[in-house]
Design a protein around this motif. Structure first.
Motif, PDB file in Angstrom:
ATOM      1  N   UNK A 135      23.154  19.289  55.618  1.00 50.55           N
ATOM      2  CA  UNK A 135      21.779  18.893  55.317  1.00 50.55           C
ATOM      3  C   UNK A 135      20.929  20.108  54.969  1.00 50.55           C
ATOM      4  N   UNK A 136      21.068  21.161  55.784  1.00 51.18           N
ATOM      5  CA  UNK A 136      20.216  22.316  55.539  1.00 51.18           C
ATOM      6  C   UNK A 136      20.650  23.037  54.268  1.00 51.18           C
ATOM      7  N   UNK A 137      21.958  23.061  53.983  1.00 55.52           N
ATOM      8  CA  UNK A 137      22.416  23.658  52.723  1.00 55.52           C
ATOM      9  C   UNK A 137      21.859  22.875  51.535  1.00 55.52           C
ATOM     10  N   UNK A 138      21.853  21.555  51.699  1.00 56.43           N
ATOM     11  CA  UNK A 138      21.309  20.674  50.658  1.00 56.43           C
ATOM     12  C   UNK A 138      19.849  21.021  50.389  1.00 56.43           C
ATOM     13  N   UNK A 139      19.104  21.227  51.488  1.00 52.44           N
ATOM     14  CA  UNK A 139      17.678  21.545  51.349  1.00 52.44           C
ATOM     15  C   UNK A 139      17.464  22.883  50.660  1.00 52.44           C
ATOM     16  N   UNK A 140      18.274  23.869  51.036  1.00 52.06           N
ATOM     17  CA  UNK A 140      18.144  25.190  50.408  1.00 52.06           C
ATOM     18  C   UNK A 140      18.363  25.060  48.895  1.00 52.06           C
ATOM     19  N   UNK A 141      19.407  24.340  48.543  1.00 51.68           N
ATOM     20  CA  UNK A 141      19.754  24.166  47.129  1.00 51.68           C
ATOM     21  C   UNK A 141      18.628  23.429  46.387  1.00 51.68           C
ATOM     22  N   UNK A 142      18.085  22.382  47.044  1.00 48.29           N
ATOM     23  CA  UNK A 142      17.020  21.587  46.418  1.00 48.29           C
ATOM     24  C   UNK A 142      15.762  22.430  46.198  1.00 48.29           C
ATOM     25  N   UNK A 143      15.383  23.204  47.265  1.00 53.83           N
ATOM     26  CA  UNK A 143      14.218  24.072  47.154  1.00 53.83           C
ATOM     27  C   UNK A 143      14.361  25.024  45.982  1.00 53.83           C
ATOM     28  N   UNK A 144      15.558  25.575  45.869  1.00 49.62           N
ATOM     29  CA  UNK A 144      15.820  26.560  44.831  1.00 49.62           C
ATOM     30  C   UNK A 144      15.673  25.938  43.447  1.00 49.62           C
ATOM     31  N   UNK A 145      16.175  24.717  43.314  1.00 47.68           N
ATOM     32  CA  UNK A 145      16.097  24.030  42.018  1.00 47.68           C
ATOM     33  C   UNK A 145      14.644  23.779  41.621  1.00 47.68           C
ATOM     34  N   UNK A 146      13.866  23.331  42.620  1.00 43.41           N
ATOM     35  CA  UNK A 146      12.460  23.040  42.332  1.00 43.41           C
ATOM     36  C   UNK A 146      11.712  24.321  41.975  1.00 43.41           C
ATOM     37  N   UNK A 147      11.995  25.374  42.773  1.00 44.87           N
ATOM     38  CA  UNK A 147      11.384  26.683  42.556  1.00 44.87           C
ATOM     39  C   UNK A 147      11.669  27.173  41.126  1.00 44.87           C
ATOM     40  N   UNK A 148      12.917  26.983  40.730  1.00 40.82           N
ATOM     41  CA  UNK A 148      13.359  27.472  39.424  1.00 40.82           C
ATOM     42  C   UNK A 148      12.637  26.708  38.302  1.00 40.82           C
ATOM     43  N   UNK A 149      12.523  25.366  38.511  1.00 43.90           N
ATOM     44  CA  UNK A 149      11.840  24.539  37.518  1.00 43.90           C
ATOM     45  C   UNK A 149      10.373  24.964  37.388  1.00 43.90           C
ATOM     46  N   UNK A 150       9.787  25.282  38.565  1.00 45.47           N
ATOM     47  CA  UNK A 150       8.382  25.697  38.595  1.00 45.47           C
ATOM     48  C   UNK A 150       8.195  27.000  37.823  1.00 45.47           C
ATOM     49  N   UNK A 151       9.061  27.963  38.083  1.00 49.35           N
ATOM     50  CA  UNK A 151       8.951  29.274  37.441  1.00 49.35           C
ATOM     51  C   UNK A 151       9.241  29.197  35.947  1.00 49.35           C
ATOM     52  N   UNK A 152      10.259  28.392  35.588  1.00 51.03           N
ATOM     53  CA  UNK A 152      10.688  28.366  34.191  1.00 51.03           C
ATOM     54  C   UNK A 152       9.800  27.475  33.325  1.00 51.03           C
ATOM     55  N   UNK A 153       9.473  26.274  33.894  1.00 47.48           N
ATOM     56  CA  UNK A 153       8.833  25.284  33.018  1.00 47.48           C
ATOM     57  C   UNK A 153       7.464  24.808  33.491  1.00 47.48           C
ATOM     58  N   UNK A 154       7.043  25.294  34.657  1.00 44.58           N
ATOM     59  CA  UNK A 154       5.716  24.910  35.115  1.00 44.58           C
ATOM     60  C   UNK A 154       5.722  23.784  36.125  1.00 44.58           C
ATOM     61  N   UNK A 155       4.538  23.471  36.691  1.00 44.08           N
ATOM     62  CA  UNK A 155       4.399  22.510  37.805  1.00 44.08           C
ATOM     63  C   UNK A 155       4.883  21.104  37.468  1.00 44.08           C
ATOM     64  N   UNK A 156       4.670  20.649  36.227  1.00 48.94           N
ATOM     65  CA  UNK A 156       5.072  19.278  35.892  1.00 48.94           C
ATOM     66  C   UNK A 156       6.579  19.113  36.018  1.00 48.94           C
ATOM     67  N   UNK A 157       7.312  20.119  35.495  1.00 50.33           N
ATOM     68  CA  UNK A 157       8.767  20.073  35.571  1.00 50.33           C
ATOM     69  C   UNK A 157       9.231  20.092  37.020  1.00 50.33           C
TER      70      UNK A 157
END
Lengths: 276, 368
Positions: B61-83
């Motif tokens: 579960x916690x590994x899943x969360x780390x991975x999910x956070x990272x994906x969202x973070x990456x989308x935010x940095x690359x494509x902005x808040x909407x992404x």
């Protein structure tokens, strides 16, 4: 200490104090055993002379480590001779063979075989021309003699130490050796079992009259079983220190031996030898 | 004397004594004083399994969360808040396209296990249908002297398990046939022992991968004319060569350390060399030989996975590798399923050897 050989009624000694060769079963002449060590040779036995007559039971007594077992395993052919020679019926021995049966201190049965198979291992080897039934009968006969008629098919590993040694006795007698060599066969048993097995041994021996040489630590056992008790000096360079004739009649019972007038005389003689 | 064989005896014989305790519980034969024993043998192991699954669940579960956070973070940095918001919704919906790919949870593994079984049922039904359909045709083809048409579809997970077992047993047999006789000769003769010792010492630690490459070099050339798939041959020979050392060393040791008393008995009775080997030396070294064979079988099973993977020989090893390369949604879960299957089969093989060992050996001390 000089070797004293008393003149027994039925045997006349030759001039040099030896038995006539027709009477001798086992003859050890100037026997020598040397173990090489880094600090030079260690001489265990030197100039050991001993004659054992046909149908004689000889016990050998001496301190631990004096070379008794070395001597016995040399007679068995399991330990090479460094000097002198050993002959059985005037023939020099070359290596081990079933003409000299051995009862070892540990029963040395194959634990994966049954009592019967253990005895048959020897019987099959010595009587290859007999039929299977004859060989089975021989093995069963001796197992009955040692009181194991109910345990033919029990595995050796399931037998008690005393029962295992009974199988050892049966195995040794069943190959009908010329000489029986016993290396403290009862040393590992409790005193009750030891007494039982001494009785069994002497009972079979009375019937078969196989020339026997037995090592023991037990003075009473030595007297009870033997025609002669041979005392060995302590090593190194051990030799025969003294020989005591035991003139009790056979067949003997433990009771008759203990009540005999000479018993304590013999016992004192042996203990005096061992303590000096 | 006949002994009745009870379930208790059989299970104890196989080292599975806890099963009879379980049976006693259900048949109500359990005495009060046995209760502590029951706690120790059944409840505590069961509790530790549950604890393991719980920890695994939390960890994944916690590994899943780390991975999910990272994906969202990456989308935010690359494509902005909407992404980033879209990504968050996508992950929450559990859609395959954006699912975090990490250690699967116990529930996912269980689902994969069931799906692998379903898959197996579909494939075996398909296979059965195929065989039925081609039976008549094949008979005709064989009568005409042509080769029969065989099913060439994808193997199911269960097929691959059996394929792996086949490879491991072929390898094990090869090890047995080479190592036991060789071990006996080495154990009997000090000359052979000293001449083979360097050989054993050098080749024993060689890695399975290297053995595979060596066997590959040789077999490839030997089978150069053959059109047949040599991957099975290569993998079982490699497995055998990797795993035979334990048996070789143990057999040699067992044979050279036979109790001196037994050897003396053999000498006094003047047993011939054959009798000496078969009546004295071999039976007395059986416990050590079997210890060696047990190690050999477990090593064989362990290296099999790596070798199948290298040799591209169908089996669990190849299954794991293909799933890893595949990278599909449930690939990780399938790999974990394979891991458990490999572990459980390894355990069962070990029990099998223990049972045979108890059966043939005179030495009844409990082997582990």
């Amino acid at each position: 200490m000089a070797t004293i050989i008393k003149d027994k009624a039925n045997v006349t000694l030759t001039e040099n104090g030896l038995f006539p060769s027709s009477e001798v079963m086992l003859d050890l002449k100037n026997l020598k055993k040397v173990y090489p060590t880094p600090k030079g040779d260690y001489v265990v036995l030197e100039d050991l002379n001993l004659q054992i007559k046909k149908e004689e039971f000889v016990t050998i007594i001496g301190h631990s480590g004096c070379g008794k077992t070395t001597m016995l395993s040399m007679i068995a052919g399991l330990n090479p001779i460094s000097g002198g020679n050993i002959s059985v019926l005037s023939k020099h021995i070359k290596g081990p063979g079933p003409d000299r049966g051995v009862i070892f201190q540990a029963p040395s049965l194959m634990p994966w075989m049954t009592a019967l198979q253990n005895v048959l291992l020897g019987v099959n080897q010595v009587f290859p021309d007999a039929t299977k039934k004859q060989r089975n009968d021989i093995a069963k006969y001796y197992l009955q003699k040692v009181g194991l008629e109910d345990s033919f098919n029990k595995r050796a590993s399931d037998l008690s130490q005393g029962m295992q040694q009974r199988v050892g006795i049966a195995r040794a007698f069943a190959i009908k050796p010329k000489v029986l060599l016993l290396d403290e066969p009862f040393g590992m048993l409790d005193s009750l079992t030891r007494g039982e097995l001494q009785d069994i041994l002497i009972e079979i021996w009375n019937k078969e009259k196989i020339t026997a040489v037995m090592i023991t630590h037990d003075v009473d056992e030595a007297i009870f079983l033997a025609d002669r008790v041979v005392m060995m000096t302590s090593g190194p360079k051990a030799k025969i220190g003294d020989v005591l004739n035991i003139d009790f009649e056979r067949p003997r019972t433990r009771k008759s031996v203990l009540e005999h007038d000479d018993y304590y005389k013999y016992r004192k003689h042996l203990i005096d030898f061992l303590e000096h | 004397m006949k002994q009745s064989i009870t379930l208790g005896k059989v299970t104890k014989f196989m080292g599975l004594g806890f099963l009879s305790t379980l049976k006693d519980l259900f048949t109500g034969k359990l005495e009060k004083e046995d209760f502590i024993n029951f706690l120790r043998k059944v409840v505590v192991p069961l509790a530790s399994v549950l604890l393991f699954i719980g920890l695994w669940h939390m960890g994944s579960q916690s590994l899943y969360n780390i991975e999910a956070e990272f994906k969202i973070e990456k989308a935010l940095n690359d494509q902005g808040p909407a992404a980033a918001e879209a990504m968050r919704e996508c992950i929450a919906s559990g859609d395959v396209s954006c699912k975090p790919n990490t250690l699967p949870s116990p529930a996912q593994v269980w689902d994969s296990y069931k799906s692998l079984l379903r898959d197996h049922n579909i494939i075996s039904a398909d296979k059965a249908a195929f065989i039925e359909k081609t039976a008549a045709l094949n008979e005709k083809r064989i009568a005409e002297g042509k080769d029969a048409i065989t099913y060439t579809g994808r193997p199911s997970f269960v097929d691959q398990i059996f394929r792996s077992l086949k490879t491991v047993f072929a390898g094990f047999l090869l090890a047995l046939v080479i190592a036991v006789p060789l071990g006996i000769f080495i154990g009997l003769s000090p000359t052979l022992k000293s001449s083979f010792n360097w050989f054993i010492q050098i080749f024993k630690p060689v890695s399975p991968v290297v053995w595979y490459l060596l066997v590959f070099m040789i077999v490839k050339t030997l089978l150069i004319d053959s059109n047949e798939d040599s991957s099975f041959t290569i993998s079982f020979i490699s497995v055998g060569l990797c795993s035979m050392w334990a048996t070789l060393v143990n057999t040699a040791m067992g044979v050279s350390s036979v109790d001196k008393d037994y050897i003396n008995v053999a000498k006094v009775l003047k047993l011939g060399p054959f009798q000496k080997i078969f009546k004295v030396v071999l039976p007395s070294s059986l416990p050590l030989i079997f210890t060696g064979l047990k190690i050999t079988l477990s090593v064989a099973w362990m290296v099999l996975i790596a070798i199948e993977l290298l040799a591209q020989s169908p089996g669990l090893g190849l299954f794991v590798w293909e799933e890893f390369q595949n990278g599909a949604n449930d690939s990780n879960a399938k790999i974990i399923v394979a891991m458990f299957v490999i572990g459980i089969i390894g355990f069962l093989l070990d029990r099998l050897m223990l049972t045979i060992q108890n059966w043939v050996s005179f030495d009844k001390t409990d082997a582990i």
